[in-house]
Design a protein around this motif. Sequence first.
Motif, PDB file in Angstrom:
ATOM      1  N   ALA A   1       0.818  -1.218   0.000  1.00 16.06           N
ATOM      2  CA  ALA A   1       0.000   0.000   0.000  1.00 16.06           C
ATOM      3  C   ALA A   1       0.851   1.267   0.000  1.00 16.06           C
ATOM      4  CB  ALA A   1      -0.932   0.005   1.210  1.00 16.06           C
ATOM      5  N   ARG A   2       2.022   1.220   0.630  1.00 15.92           N
ATOM      6  CA  ARG A   2       2.915   2.388   0.646  1.00 15.92           C
ATOM      7  C   ARG A   2       4.020   2.269  -0.397  1.00 15.92           C
ATOM      8  NH1 ARG A   2       5.241   3.321   6.349  1.00 15.92           N
ATOM      9  NH2 ARG A   2       5.765   1.102   6.122  1.00 15.92           N
ATOM     10  N   GLY A   3       3.835   1.346  -1.334  1.00 16.91           N
ATOM     11  CA  GLY A   3       4.825   1.104  -2.381  1.00 16.91           C
ATOM     12  C   GLY A   3       5.342  -0.320  -2.318  1.00 16.91           C
ATOM     13  N   ALA A   4       5.475  -0.946  -3.494  1.00 15.84           N
ATOM     14  CA  ALA A   4       5.942  -2.332  -3.534  1.00 15.84           C
ATOM     15  C   ALA A   4       7.337  -2.473  -2.946  1.00 15.84           C
ATOM     16  CB  ALA A   4       5.908  -2.843  -4.973  1.00 15.84           C
ATOM     17  N   ASP A   5       8.160  -1.435  -3.097  1.00 22.10           N
ATOM     18  CA  ASP A   5       9.519  -1.506  -2.573  1.00 22.10           C
ATOM     19  C   ASP A   5       9.564  -1.427  -1.050  1.00 22.10           C
ATOM     20  OD1 ASP A   5       8.611   1.119  -2.645  1.00 22.10           O
ATOM     21  OD2 ASP A   5      10.616   1.960  -2.922  1.00 22.10           O
ATOM     22  N   ARG A   6       8.434  -1.096  -0.421  1.00 24.18           N
ATOM     23  CA  ARG A   6       8.382  -1.014   1.042  1.00 24.18           C
ATOM     24  C   ARG A   6       7.548  -2.132   1.658  1.00 24.18           C
ATOM     25  NH1 ARG A   6       6.880   4.922   2.986  1.00 24.18           N
ATOM     26  NH2 ARG A   6       7.713   4.023   4.940  1.00 24.18           N
ATOM     27  N   ALA A   7       7.165  -3.132   0.857  1.00 18.58           N
ATOM     28  CA  ALA A   7       6.277  -4.180   1.358  1.00 18.58           C
ATOM     29  C   ALA A   7       6.900  -4.946   2.521  1.00 18.58           C
ATOM     30  CB  ALA A   7       5.897  -5.141   0.229  1.00 18.58           C
ATOM     31  N   ALA A   8       8.163  -5.323   2.395  1.00 21.14           N
ATOM     32  CA  ALA A   8       8.811  -6.054   3.486  1.00 21.14           C
ATOM     33  C   ALA A   8       8.884  -5.193   4.740  1.00 21.14           C
ATOM     34  CB  ALA A   8      10.211  -6.507   3.062  1.00 21.14           C
ATOM     35  N   GLU A   9       9.233  -3.927   4.568  1.00 31.53           N
ATOM     36  CA  GLU A   9       9.291  -2.994   5.694  1.00 31.53           C
ATOM     37  C   GLU A   9       7.927  -2.871   6.367  1.00 31.53           C
ATOM     38  OE1 GLU A   9       9.391   1.858   6.097  1.00 31.53           O
ATOM     39  OE2 GLU A   9      10.512   0.927   4.449  1.00 31.53           O
TER      40      GLU A   9
ATOM     41  N   GLY B   1       8.004 -11.838  -2.643  1.00 30.53           N
ATOM     42  CA  GLY B   1       7.062 -10.775  -2.335  1.00 30.53           C
ATOM     43  C   GLY B   1       6.123 -11.168  -1.223  1.00 30.53           C
ATOM     44  N   TYR B   2       5.390 -10.174  -0.741  1.00 31.97           N
ATOM     45  CA  TYR B   2       4.449 -10.351   0.363  1.00 31.97           C
ATOM     46  C   TYR B   2       3.084  -9.823  -0.093  1.00 31.97           C
ATOM     47  CZ  TYR B   2       8.908 -10.823   2.694  1.00 31.97           C
ATOM     48  OH  TYR B   2      10.172 -11.224   3.024  1.00 31.97           O
ATOM     49  N   PRO B   3       2.255 -10.676  -0.690  1.00 32.70           N
ATOM     50  CA  PRO B   3       1.004 -10.175  -1.277  1.00 32.70           C
ATOM     51  C   PRO B   3      -0.064  -9.786  -0.273  1.00 32.70           C
ATOM     52  CG  PRO B   3       1.156 -12.564  -1.522  1.00 32.70           C
ATOM     53  CD  PRO B   3       2.475 -12.098  -0.985  1.00 32.70           C
TER      54      PRO B   3
ATOM     55  N   VAL C   1       3.571 -15.250   1.462  1.00 34.22           N
ATOM     56  CA  VAL C   1       4.817 -15.070   0.724  1.00 34.22           C
ATOM     57  C   VAL C   1       4.660 -15.702  -0.653  1.00 34.22           C
ATOM     58  CG1 VAL C   1       7.313 -15.448   0.709  1.00 34.22           C
ATOM     59  CG2 VAL C   1       6.106 -15.181   2.899  1.00 34.22           C
ATOM     60  N   THR C   2       5.115 -14.995  -1.679  1.00 29.84           N
ATOM     61  CA  THR C   2       5.071 -15.483  -3.059  1.00 29.84           C
ATOM     62  C   THR C   2       6.359 -16.231  -3.387  1.00 29.84           C
ATOM     63  OG1 THR C   2       3.729 -13.589  -3.707  1.00 29.84           O
ATOM     64  CG2 THR C   2       4.837 -14.777  -5.467  1.00 29.84           C
ATOM     65  N   HIS C   3       6.211 -17.353  -4.115  1.00 35.68           N
ATOM     66  CA  HIS C   3       7.374 -18.151  -4.518  1.00 35.68           C
ATOM     67  C   HIS C   3       7.279 -18.446  -6.014  1.00 35.68           C
ATOM     68  CE1 HIS C   3       8.289 -18.828  -0.253  1.00 35.68           C
ATOM     69  NE2 HIS C   3       6.986 -18.985  -0.112  1.00 35.68           N
ATOM     70  N   ARG C   4       8.009 -17.687  -6.797  1.00 35.51           N
ATOM     71  CA  ARG C   4       8.008 -17.884  -8.243  1.00 35.51           C
ATOM     72  C   ARG C   4       8.982 -19.006  -8.618  1.00 35.51           C
ATOM     73  NH1 ARG C   4       5.346 -13.634 -10.507  1.00 35.51           N
ATOM     74  NH2 ARG C   4       5.256 -11.696  -9.285  1.00 35.51           N
TER      75      ARG C   4
ATOM     76  N   VAL D   1      -0.042 -12.822 -12.483  1.00 37.62           N
ATOM     77  CA  VAL D   1      -0.303 -13.153 -11.095  1.00 37.62           C
ATOM     78  C   VAL D   1      -1.704 -12.749 -10.644  1.00 37.62           C
ATOM     79  CG1 VAL D   1       0.413 -12.699  -8.726  1.00 37.62           C
ATOM     80  CG2 VAL D   1       2.121 -13.058 -10.495  1.00 37.62           C
ATOM     81  N   PRO D   2      -2.246 -11.550 -11.047  1.00 34.35           N
ATOM     82  CA  PRO D   2      -3.529 -11.136 -10.511  1.00 34.35           C
ATOM     83  C   PRO D   2      -4.623 -12.153 -10.760  1.00 34.35           C
ATOM     84  CG  PRO D   2      -2.488  -9.291 -11.571  1.00 34.35           C
ATOM     85  CD  PRO D   2      -1.644 -10.501 -11.870  1.00 34.35           C
TER      86      PRO D   2
END
Length: 390
Positions: free
Chosen positions: A165-173, A196-198, A216-219, A383-384
Amino acid sequence: MSGPGAVEARATKTLGGLVTGQLLRLCQVSGIDEADAETYARVLTDALAPVAERSLDLPPPARTFLSDDSTPVEFSLSFVPDGPPALRVLLEPGSGAESLRDNGRAGLAVVRSMADRWGFATDQLDLLEDLFLPDEPEGPLALWIALELRPGGVPKVKVYLNPAARGADRAAETVREALDRLGHRGAFDTLPPGDGYPFLALDLGDWQAPRVKVYVTHRELRVPDAGGLSRMGSGPDAEVLEGFLRQTGGYDDGTPGPEARFDRRPVLTCHSFTRTTGGPTGFTLHVPIRGYVPHDGVALDRSAAVLARHGIDPAVLERALTALTPRAPRDGRGLIAYVALAHERGRPPRVTTYLSSEAYEVLPPVSPPPLQRAPSGTAREPVPGTSAIS
């Protein structure tokens, strides 16, 4: 006049009419009585608000990450041996809002209305509001609600939030901060590596042991790598997880490990925390089966095999598909969207099937079957679509 026929007769051409009819029939399959089923049908249409009255002759009210055809509702059945399945419904109450911000605010209002109605607290959600519902949110979703339906007309409630929600680059944070605020300090460091963390989810209300869940996403997951994904103590062993992946992915012919991989739609894992010290107390492996079958007939066969392997009669799943749609499984792909294997401390394993409403579109069968050993650079399915999160 009462019962499923009455509800469908009132609104056969609307989104609400379709999904409540499906809900009522699934309640019959899962053993929920008519009065409670009618209550839950009203809860569903109330939560969907104006889009419930929207004609099915119109396109979807908005694109949603919740399903492949943008229906803002998904059903699931969670099975254990020697008992009826638990019926769940996942919905996006803000579907059709003009912005993602408005979508999230509408969802939050529905959660709080449910809290007032059924007398549960939203304090944990309130702690996270600024992280997941900022003024200018990003990402594919804002807030979803899952209802686990049970006798008595009062469901168990879960909310699903977007770490990006605050940016994909901040998802883990964002996930780390959320876990810390909820008292689960150090929990983030117990999660396995992923791509990633969906979702982050919270149990609200009447739960014996409320959970915080991180997905957690596992490609490009290889079957032999599944055994290292669980972080719960006394969790499933590698053989069980690999066997589940082989059955659902169509690799139970002995395909070698390096070739047995999920290279179209990614596998998801879910890690649940019920205590503020130690690692996860629950682990679920979600397989997007619709990406690895030519049609739902094959998905049904594989899902039935998984159920039988865990001592569960697959006939209930067949009845559930009939409750959703009159179409033959071979005539489309995606009615069974995900199959999941869940383990929780002190409980028997659960098999969950995630079922699509298909209000707007049926994905056509594919022939030949989807590639499962795609060379580097081969296009993957997007993915969606369909959450697999209940």
